[in-house]
Design a protein around this motif. Structure first.
Motif, PDB file in Angstrom:
ATOM      1  N   SER A   1      32.001  36.519  41.406  1.00  0.00           N
ATOM      2  CA  SER A   1      30.741  36.972  40.831  1.00  0.00           C
ATOM      3  C   SER A   1      30.654  36.585  39.353  1.00  0.00           C
ATOM      4  CB  SER A   1      30.619  38.490  40.993  1.00  0.00           C
ATOM      5  OG  SER A   1      29.410  38.942  40.449  1.00  0.00           O
TER       6      SER A   1
ATOM      7  N   CYS B   1      37.207  36.122  39.381  1.00  0.00           N
ATOM      8  CA  CYS B   1      36.181  36.848  40.139  1.00  0.00           C
ATOM      9  C   CYS B   1      35.022  35.901  40.486  1.00  0.00           C
ATOM     10  CB  CYS B   1      35.647  38.017  39.322  1.00  0.00           C
ATOM     11  SG  CYS B   1      34.285  38.890  40.128  1.00  0.00           S
TER      12      CYS B   1
ATOM     13  N   CYS C   1      34.994  45.993  38.506  1.00  0.00           N
ATOM     14  CA  CYS C   1      34.042  45.175  39.259  1.00  0.00           C
ATOM     15  C   CYS C   1      34.140  45.512  40.747  1.00  0.00           C
ATOM     16  CB  CYS C   1      34.356  43.699  39.033  1.00  0.00           C
ATOM     17  SG  CYS C   1      33.395  42.565  40.047  1.00  0.00           S
TER      18      CYS C   1
ATOM     19  N   TYR D   1      25.676  34.567  30.340  1.00  0.00           N
ATOM     20  CA  TYR D   1      26.718  35.578  30.599  1.00  0.00           C
ATOM     21  C   TYR D   1      27.912  35.391  29.659  1.00  0.00           C
ATOM     22  CZ  TYR D   1      30.128  38.304  33.344  1.00  0.00           C
ATOM     23  OH  TYR D   1      31.066  39.206  33.763  1.00  0.00           O
TER      24      TYR D   1
ATOM     25  N   ARG E   1      30.215  32.764  38.923  1.00  0.00           N
ATOM     26  CA  ARG E   1      28.820  32.354  39.163  1.00  0.00           C
ATOM     27  C   ARG E   1      27.950  32.680  37.952  1.00  0.00           C
ATOM     28  NH1 ARG E   1      29.894  34.335  44.337  1.00  0.00           N
ATOM     29  NH2 ARG E   1      28.941  36.338  43.800  1.00  0.00           N
ATOM     30  N   ALA E   2      28.143  33.865  37.388  1.00  0.00           N
ATOM     31  CA  ALA E   2      27.353  34.268  36.227  1.00  0.00           C
ATOM     32  C   ALA E   2      27.643  33.380  35.018  1.00  0.00           C
ATOM     33  CB  ALA E   2      27.627  35.738  35.890  1.00  0.00           C
TER      34      ALA E   2
ATOM     35  N   VAL F   1      33.193  43.586  43.152  1.00  0.00           N
ATOM     36  CA  VAL F   1      33.469  42.380  43.937  1.00  0.00           C
ATOM     37  C   VAL F   1      34.958  42.064  43.983  1.00  0.00           C
ATOM     38  CG1 VAL F   1      33.056  39.888  44.090  1.00  0.00           C
ATOM     39  CG2 VAL F   1      31.187  41.434  43.500  1.00  0.00           C
ATOM     40  N   CYS F   2      35.601  41.982  42.819  1.00  0.00           N
ATOM     41  CA  CYS F   2      36.998  41.532  42.798  1.00  0.00           C
ATOM     42  C   CYS F   2      38.019  42.659  42.721  1.00  0.00           C
ATOM     43  CB  CYS F   2      37.217  40.537  41.655  1.00  0.00           C
ATOM     44  SG  CYS F   2      37.027  41.246  40.013  1.00  0.00           S
TER      45      CYS F   2
END
Length: 100
Positions: A48, A46, A79, A58, A51-52, A81-82
């Motif tokens: 997102s 994913c 999620c 995270y 990146r975290a 996003v994914c």
């Protein structure tokens, strides 16, 4: 694998989150990752989540699941996003998969 006694390799173990939300050791890696504080799960690739993880803290709250059913049973949501299709279903009916 790391070498063990007498040069024999130790089997690799992974810590996964069970349907009760408790961690357990597994010989197979998880197929989904999640965030304990955000109570969400998604694909391991994913964008997102990656990146975290790169930003730092995270990763300390990261959990892994063997499958989607286990993540949902543990009270996690998909999620956006994914997993947009699963997220849309959850958004329409939060009681059906995970918690709001």
């Amino acid at each position: 694998m790391n070498p063990g006694p007498a040069g024999r390799p130790y089997p690799r173990t992974y810590t996964l989150c069970g349907p009760d939300g408790e961690p357990y050791d597994s010989s197979a890696p998880g197929t989904l990752g999640g965030h304990r504080r955000g109570r969400l799960y998604g694909r391991l690739d994913c964008p997102s989540a990656l990146r975290a993880v790169a930003r730092g803290p995270y990763a300390t709250h990261r959990v892994f699941f063997p499958d989607e059913g286990t993540a949902v049973a543990a009270g996690y949501r998909p999620c956006a996003v994914c997993l947009p299709a699963q997220y849309a279903r959850w958004k329409a009916d939060p009681e059906s998969t995970g918690t709001p």
